[in-house]
Design a protein around this motif. Structure first.
Motif, mmCIF file in Angstrom:
data_model
loop_
_atom_site.group_PDB
_atom_site.id
_atom_site.type_symbol
_atom_site.label_atom_id
_atom_site.label_comp_id
_atom_site.label_asym_id
_atom_site.label_seq_id
_atom_site.Cartn_x
_atom_site.Cartn_y
_atom_site.Cartn_z
ATOM 1 N N THR A 178 1.153 -1.425 0.125
ATOM 2 C CA THR A 178 0.125 -0.761 -0.205
ATOM 3 C C THR A 178 1.274 1.233 0.336
ATOM 4 O O THR A 178 0.334 2.470 -0.687
ATOM 5 N N ASN A 235 1.137 5.882 -2.579
ATOM 6 C CA ASN A 235 1.980 4.623 -3.367
ATOM 7 C C ASN A 235 2.560 4.658 -3.633
ATOM 8 O O ASN A 235 3.345 6.205 -4.378
ATOM 9 N N LEU A 238 -5.236 2.499 -1.722
ATOM 10 C CA LEU A 238 -6.471 1.503 -0.872
ATOM 11 C C LEU A 238 -6.880 0.767 -1.607
ATOM 12 O O LEU A 238 -7.611 0.433 -1.152
ATOM 13 N N THR A 270 -8.788 -2.613 -4.262
ATOM 14 C CA THR A 270 -7.312 -3.319 -4.708
ATOM 15 C C THR A 270 -8.320 -4.249 -5.556
ATOM 16 O O THR A 270 -8.264 -5.106 -6.552
#
Length: 369
Positions: free
Chosen positions: A111, A124, A312, A314
């Motif tokens: 992250t 990131n 954050l 995915t």
């Protein structure tokens, strides 16, 4: 009576031709077979003749140009050693490659990355592939040149936390660098600016291989329709069409980089909450920049999660559904004084509706990238 019958016949013929024209212009109204044929006919042409793209897209999609540097360049060889050397960090634990991994297309699967002492940043790590095509660097654009970008992490207190003086002193004392430095810079002294130069030239070798979209575009430009049809299947072509039109992805993700090199507010600033990040505003102080972040490249997108500036996200389908709703649209806190600025989501993000079939086609096209 004869005139009335003739007039009716003309009206029916006109209506039929109009319906045929509408069907040809809009594949959604056609049968599956005719829709697919329409797509292939439309896209097996040079890009200037492709269907009209979303209204805010300044550029269409393009293949990548050749890399500006190669590993045959002595400066790139030196830069490679510097990039992978953890001794350029204050405690000898972190190198540039620690957060920009070859296995992750020069990005990071975490992250947020960890620096010296396992300190964590809040963003990131951006992917460095094709980095020479950027016009500004980092999510907030705080570096104007690739040289600035290359040196920034070395002195950042939560990344490599070193100083220019100590880095240069280390290089002067390390015999492992003597030959590489001689080949790259002859008798020039070891300096901080040359460290930046070598790192920059090495990063300019980070070029993505041609993907099926690149090959498709080159094939249609050369008129080789057979080769073009070997690159994309019909579902992926449908996804390409949605990307350029209805879904509006191309408004911000265009050109060879699949990024417009600009800054936009997608509503993910988390104003007044955990994970608050006002992006470009923290660099410029301009209230219009609140919540804006640089458009990331979509090359290797399905292989470089987690996504967004904070890492954050995915699930790509969730991201697509967010954009279907016109991006994130958080409400201004009632407790915020009227004279206080509040981040405004970009008006480039407008709601659209995808069927399950269309959403799957768009996902398949993203896989191609």
């Amino acid at each position: 009576m004869y005139k009335n019958a003739l007039r009716l016949g003309v009206m029916i013929l006109s209506l039929f031709l109009t319906m045929q024209s509408v069907a040809a212009a809009n594949p959604v109204n056609c049968s599956v077979k005719s829709k697919n044929q329409w797509l292939w006919n439309a896209y097996l042409q040079p890009t200037p003749n492709w269907p009209e793209r979303a209204e805010h897209a300044k550029e269409d999609l393009q293949p990548l140009p050749a890399a500006k540097s190669s590993l045959e360049n002595p400066k790139a060889k030196l830069g490679k050693k510097l990039f992978h050397d953890p001794n350029l960090s204050a405690d000898g634990s972190v190198s540039c490659a620690s957060c920009h991994k070859a296995s992750q297309h020069r990005g990071d699967e975490r992250t947020v990355s960890e620096g010296v002492g396992r300190a964590k940043g809040r963003r990131n790590a951006p992917m460095l592939m094709n980095v020479d095509l950027w016009q500004s660097f980092f999510w907030d654009g705080r570096a104007a040149t690739l040289q600035e970008q290359a040196l920034g992490p070395l002195t950042d207190p939560v990344e490599m936390a070193h100083t220019p003086e100590k880095v240069v002193s280390y290089l002067k004392q390390n015999e492992d660098y003597a030959s590489l430095w001689q080949q790259a810079y002859s008798d020039a002294p070891k300096t901080w600016s040359n460290v930046a130069d070598a790192l920059t030239i090495y990063q300019q070798t980070f070029r993505s291989p041609a993907n099926p979209l690149d090959k498709f575009i080159k094939a249609v430009e050369s008129g080789d329709k057979k080769a073009a049809k070997e690159q994309l299947n019909t579902q992926q072509l449908h996804g390409l069409h949605l990307y350029r039109t209805k879904a509006g992805c191309i408004n911000c993700h265009n050109g060879a980089l699949l990024s417009d090199n600009k800054f936009h507010n997608t509503g993910l600033h988390y104003f007044g909450r955990r994970f608050e990040d006002l992006g470009r505003y923290e660099v410029t102080g301009n209230v219009d920049d609140m919540g804006r972040f640089r458009t990331p490249s979509l090359r290797h997108v399905m292989e470089t999660k987690p996504w967004m500036h904070n890492g954050l996200f995915t699930q790509m389908e969730g991201i697509i559904r967010m954009y279907e709703h016109g991006g994130a649209r958080p409400k201004r806190p009632k407790s915020l004084a009227p004279e206080k600025a509040y981040p405004v989501t970009s008006n480039l993000l407008t709601p659209f509706e995808l069927s399950d079939e269309e959403r799957e086609a768009l996902m398949e096209f993203l896989e191609v990238l």
